[in-house]
Scaffold this motif. Structure first.
Motif, PDB file in Angstrom:
ATOM      1  N   GLY A   1       0.801  -1.220   0.000  1.00 40.56           N
ATOM      2  CA  GLY A   1       0.000   0.000   0.000  1.00 40.56           C
ATOM      3  C   GLY A   1       0.834   1.270   0.000  1.00 40.56           C
ATOM      4  N   ARG A   2       1.924   1.274   0.751  1.00 40.60           N
ATOM      5  CA  ARG A   2       2.798   2.450   0.782  1.00 40.60           C
ATOM      6  C   ARG A   2       3.348   2.749  -0.606  1.00 40.60           C
ATOM      7  NH1 ARG A   2       4.586  -0.216   5.509  1.00 40.60           N
ATOM      8  NH2 ARG A   2       6.417  -1.016   4.407  1.00 40.60           N
ATOM      9  N   HIS A   3       3.686   1.685  -1.332  1.00 39.04           N
ATOM     10  CA  HIS A   3       4.196   1.868  -2.688  1.00 39.04           C
ATOM     11  C   HIS A   3       3.095   2.374  -3.625  1.00 39.04           C
ATOM     12  CE1 HIS A   3       8.193   0.215  -2.070  1.00 39.04           C
ATOM     13  NE2 HIS A   3       7.665  -0.839  -1.463  1.00 39.04           N
ATOM     14  N   VAL A   4       1.875   1.872  -3.458  1.00 38.68           N
ATOM     15  CA  VAL A   4       0.766   2.319  -4.297  1.00 38.68           C
ATOM     16  C   VAL A   4       0.556   3.820  -4.128  1.00 38.68           C
ATOM     17  CG1 VAL A   4      -1.713   2.150  -4.731  1.00 38.68           C
ATOM     18  CG2 VAL A   4      -0.394   0.080  -4.283  1.00 38.68           C
TER      19      VAL A   4
ATOM     20  N   THR B   1     -21.734  -4.584  -7.585  1.00 36.89           N
ATOM     21  CA  THR B   1     -22.272  -3.701  -8.623  1.00 36.89           C
ATOM     22  C   THR B   1     -21.280  -2.638  -9.066  1.00 36.89           C
ATOM     23  OG1 THR B   1     -23.252  -2.252  -6.940  1.00 36.89           O
ATOM     24  CG2 THR B   1     -24.639  -4.037  -7.813  1.00 36.89           C
ATOM     25  N   VAL B   2     -20.158  -2.506  -8.378  1.00 38.08           N
ATOM     26  CA  VAL B   2     -19.146  -1.523  -8.763  1.00 38.08           C
ATOM     27  C   VAL B   2     -18.226  -2.144  -9.814  1.00 38.08           C
ATOM     28  CG1 VAL B   2     -17.251  -0.055  -7.972  1.00 38.08           C
ATOM     29  CG2 VAL B   2     -19.223  -0.467  -6.473  1.00 38.08           C
ATOM     30  N   PRO B   3     -18.025  -1.504 -10.964  1.00 37.81           N
ATOM     31  CA  PRO B   3     -17.114  -2.045 -11.988  1.00 37.81           C
ATOM     32  C   PRO B   3     -15.741  -2.334 -11.381  1.00 37.81           C
ATOM     33  CG  PRO B   3     -18.375  -0.212 -12.883  1.00 37.81           C
ATOM     34  CD  PRO B   3     -18.661  -0.240 -11.406  1.00 37.81           C
ATOM     35  N   TRP B   4     -15.134  -3.449 -11.793  1.00 31.74           N
ATOM     36  CA  TRP B   4     -13.978  -3.926 -11.047  1.00 31.74           C
ATOM     37  C   TRP B   4     -12.845  -4.446 -11.929  1.00 31.74           C
ATOM     38  CZ3 TRP B   4     -13.011  -9.148 -11.896  1.00 31.74           C
ATOM     39  CH2 TRP B   4     -14.076  -9.888 -12.430  1.00 31.74           C
ATOM     40  N   THR B   5     -11.684  -4.520 -11.277  1.00 29.78           N
ATOM     41  CA  THR B   5     -10.497  -5.161 -11.832  1.00 29.78           C
ATOM     42  C   THR B   5      -9.844  -5.952 -10.706  1.00 29.78           C
ATOM     43  OG1 THR B   5     -10.092  -3.355 -13.399  1.00 29.78           O
ATOM     44  CG2 THR B   5      -8.237  -4.826 -12.923  1.00 29.78           C
ATOM     45  N   ILE B   6      -9.417  -7.175 -10.999  1.00 29.39           N
ATOM     46  CA  ILE B   6      -8.678  -7.976 -10.011  1.00 29.39           C
ATOM     47  C   ILE B   6      -7.334  -8.362 -10.594  1.00 29.39           C
ATOM     48  CG2 ILE B   6      -8.578 -10.159  -8.737  1.00 29.39           C
ATOM     49  CD1 ILE B   6     -11.606 -10.111  -8.533  1.00 29.39           C
ATOM     50  N   LEU B   7      -6.280  -8.022  -9.876  1.00 32.54           N
ATOM     51  CA  LEU B   7      -4.927  -8.453 -10.211  1.00 32.54           C
ATOM     52  C   LEU B   7      -4.469  -9.426  -9.144  1.00 32.54           C
ATOM     53  CD1 LEU B   7      -2.146  -8.208 -11.739  1.00 32.54           C
ATOM     54  CD2 LEU B   7      -1.583  -6.411 -10.059  1.00 32.54           C
ATOM     55  N   ARG B   8      -4.137 -10.641  -9.554  1.00 33.36           N
ATOM     56  CA  ARG B   8      -3.542 -11.589  -8.614  1.00 33.36           C
ATOM     57  C   ARG B   8      -2.025 -11.509  -8.714  1.00 33.36           C
ATOM     58  NH1 ARG B   8      -6.936 -17.208  -9.625  1.00 33.36           N
ATOM     59  NH2 ARG B   8      -8.925 -16.559  -8.673  1.00 33.36           N
ATOM     60  N   ALA B   9      -1.362 -11.515  -7.568  1.00 32.59           N
ATOM     61  CA  ALA B   9       0.097 -11.500  -7.537  1.00 32.59           C
ATOM     62  C   ALA B   9       0.601 -12.628  -6.650  1.00 32.59           C
ATOM     63  CB  ALA B   9       0.609 -10.154  -7.013  1.00 32.59           C
TER      64      ALA B   9
ATOM     65  N   VAL C   1       7.835 -11.478  -6.007  1.00 35.71           N
ATOM     66  CA  VAL C   1       7.746 -10.308  -6.874  1.00 35.71           C
ATOM     67  C   VAL C   1       7.940  -9.053  -6.038  1.00 35.71           C
ATOM     68  CG1 VAL C   1       5.231 -10.138  -6.609  1.00 35.71           C
ATOM     69  CG2 VAL C   1       6.331  -9.184  -8.654  1.00 35.71           C
ATOM     70  N   ALA C   2       8.508  -8.024  -6.637  1.00 35.12           N
ATOM     71  CA  ALA C   2       8.757  -6.772  -5.928  1.00 35.12           C
ATOM     72  C   ALA C   2       7.438  -6.070  -5.628  1.00 35.12           C
ATOM     73  CB  ALA C   2       9.655  -5.861  -6.756  1.00 35.12           C
ATOM     74  N   ALA C   3       7.247  -5.664  -4.391  1.00 33.67           N
ATOM     75  CA  ALA C   3       6.028  -4.952  -4.005  1.00 33.67           C
ATOM     76  C   ALA C   3       5.867  -3.670  -4.819  1.00 33.67           C
ATOM     77  CB  ALA C   3       6.056  -4.641  -2.511  1.00 33.67           C
ATOM     78  N   ARG C   4       6.976  -3.034  -5.149  1.00 36.01           N
ATOM     79  CA  ARG C   4       6.915  -1.794  -5.943  1.00 36.01           C
ATOM     80  C   ARG C   4       6.346  -2.064  -7.327  1.00 36.01           C
ATOM     81  NH1 ARG C   4       7.539   3.675  -4.546  1.00 36.01           N
ATOM     82  NH2 ARG C   4       7.817   4.866  -6.472  1.00 36.01           N
ATOM     83  N   GLU C   5       6.745  -3.171  -7.926  1.00 43.11           N
ATOM     84  CA  GLU C   5       6.253  -3.499  -9.256  1.00 43.11           C
ATOM     85  C   GLU C   5       4.767  -3.854  -9.235  1.00 43.11           C
ATOM     86  OE1 GLU C   5      10.528  -5.069 -11.022  1.00 43.11           O
ATOM     87  OE2 GLU C   5       8.975  -6.534 -10.551  1.00 43.11           O
ATOM     88  N   VAL C   6       4.321  -4.482  -8.163  1.00 45.16           N
ATOM     89  CA  VAL C   6       2.888  -4.751  -8.002  1.00 45.16           C
ATOM     90  C   VAL C   6       2.131  -3.429  -7.898  1.00 45.16           C
ATOM     91  CG1 VAL C   6       1.117  -5.778  -6.529  1.00 45.16           C
ATOM     92  CG2 VAL C   6       3.274  -6.984  -6.912  1.00 45.16           C
ATOM     93  N   ALA C   7       2.673  -2.499  -7.130  1.00 49.02           N
ATOM     94  CA  ALA C   7       2.043  -1.191  -6.970  1.00 49.02           C
ATOM     95  C   ALA C   7       1.950  -0.453  -8.306  1.00 49.02           C
ATOM     96  CB  ALA C   7       2.828  -0.353  -5.961  1.00 49.02           C
ATOM     97  N   GLU C   8       3.016  -0.506  -9.077  1.00 51.42           N
ATOM     98  CA  GLU C   8       3.010   0.157 -10.384  1.00 51.42           C
ATOM     99  C   GLU C   8       1.934  -0.421 -11.292  1.00 51.42           C
ATOM    100  OE1 GLU C   8       7.810   1.247 -10.389  1.00 51.42           O
ATOM    101  OE2 GLU C   8       7.047  -0.503 -11.480  1.00 51.42           O
ATOM    102  N   ARG C   9       1.784  -1.738 -11.270  1.00 48.34           N
ATOM    103  CA  ARG C   9       0.756  -2.367 -12.098  1.00 48.34           C
ATOM    104  C   ARG C   9      -0.642  -1.968 -11.629  1.00 48.34           C
ATOM    105  NH1 ARG C   9       0.879  -6.855 -15.288  1.00 48.34           N
ATOM    106  NH2 ARG C   9       2.925  -5.981 -15.818  1.00 48.34           N
TER     107      ARG C   9
END
Length: 257
Positions: free
Chosen positions: A22-25, A130-138, A168-176
């Motif tokens: 979260g801090r990276h996001v 009901t909220v439009p969504w996106t899910i990224l699995r890491a 995986v790097a937390a920073r790279e997850v945040a960037e995605r």
């Protein structure tokens, strides 16, 4: 109806914005010019009860949910993620938030045990909302080995589960995640894993050496379905996954400096 993906966004709320990823996001979103706010108890928002949440989402375009809970109890994990997702959806609807981005975990629906049970429940609620969504699995972050070290110890010996990981790097997850927030609702997107598959025993040993830790690191097989999933590759990403760049060795080298 306006297509959410065609509407520019300016304000992002990060649920769990004070945590490992979260801090990276928050940093990545702010560096990209977005107004990023943190949804956490430290900012006056209780995601499990909803206290302070509705007001915090005023003017928010996208919510990125990277919340987590420290438990291996399936019951507690499901209760936590069910409460948080339900509260977020209710507040998002009230504030007109057009996009909910959730960080999932690779293998959660194939091995819905312990902590993973809650992540599977979270995905189900997001997909049915009901909220439009996106899910990224890491896959697990590099920091997972740090969390494993000395978590279970017998004298000088550290015990770790027999398992394989694709850190995986937390920073790279945040960037995605921030990229996905900008792109608009996309449903399930390709998983994100690290560039290599490693044995947890070796990862923890490398981390221990980097911080001057002493004592042996011994792997033990965990019982039951979850232990089997850790060993047989169920929690590893498939061939269609995207891959990060930073290796675990590079992350460990940065600790040594």
């Amino acid at each position: 109806m306006t297509d959410p993906s065609s509407t520019p966004i300016s304000k992002i709320a990060v649920a769990g914005g004070s945590g490992t990823v979260g801090r990276h996001v928050v940093d990545v979103a702010r560096a990209a010019g977005f107004d990023a706010i943190v949804l956490s108890r430290s900012s006056g928002v209780d995601l499990t009860t909803g206290v302070g949440l509705q007001a915090a989402l005023d003017g928010v375009d996208v919510v990125i949910d990277v919340t987590s809970v420290q438990t291996q109890s399936a019951e507690r994990s499901r209760a936590f993620f069910s409460a948080v997702t339900t509260r977020l959806h209710r507040a998002e609807q009230g504030s007109g938030v057009g996009h909910h981005v959730a960080l999932g975990i690779v293998g959660s629906t194939d091995a819905p045990f312990g902590y993973y049970a809650g992540k599977a429940e979270q995905e189900s609620l997001v997909e049915g909302g009901t909220v439009p969504w996106t899910i990224l699995r890491a896959t697990q972050f590099h920091e997972f080995a740090q969390q494993m070290y000395r978590q279970i110890a017998v004298g000088p010996i550290s015990l770790v589960p027999r398992m394989f990981s694709q850190p995986v790097a937390a920073r790279e997850v945040a960037e995605r995640l921030v990229e996905l927030a900008q792109a608009g609702p996309a449903g399930r997107v390709p998983d994100l894993a690290g560039p290599e598959r490693l044995r947890m025993r070796d990862m923890v040993r490398s981390y221990a050496a980097a911080v001057g830790g002493r004592g042996a690191v011994v792997e033990v097989p965990l019982p039951g379905g979850f232990g089997r999933a850790l060993r047989d590759g169920t929690i590893l990403a498939g061939d269609d996954a995207d891959h990060g760049v930073q290796s675990y060795a590079e992350w460990v080298a940065a600790i040594r400096r």
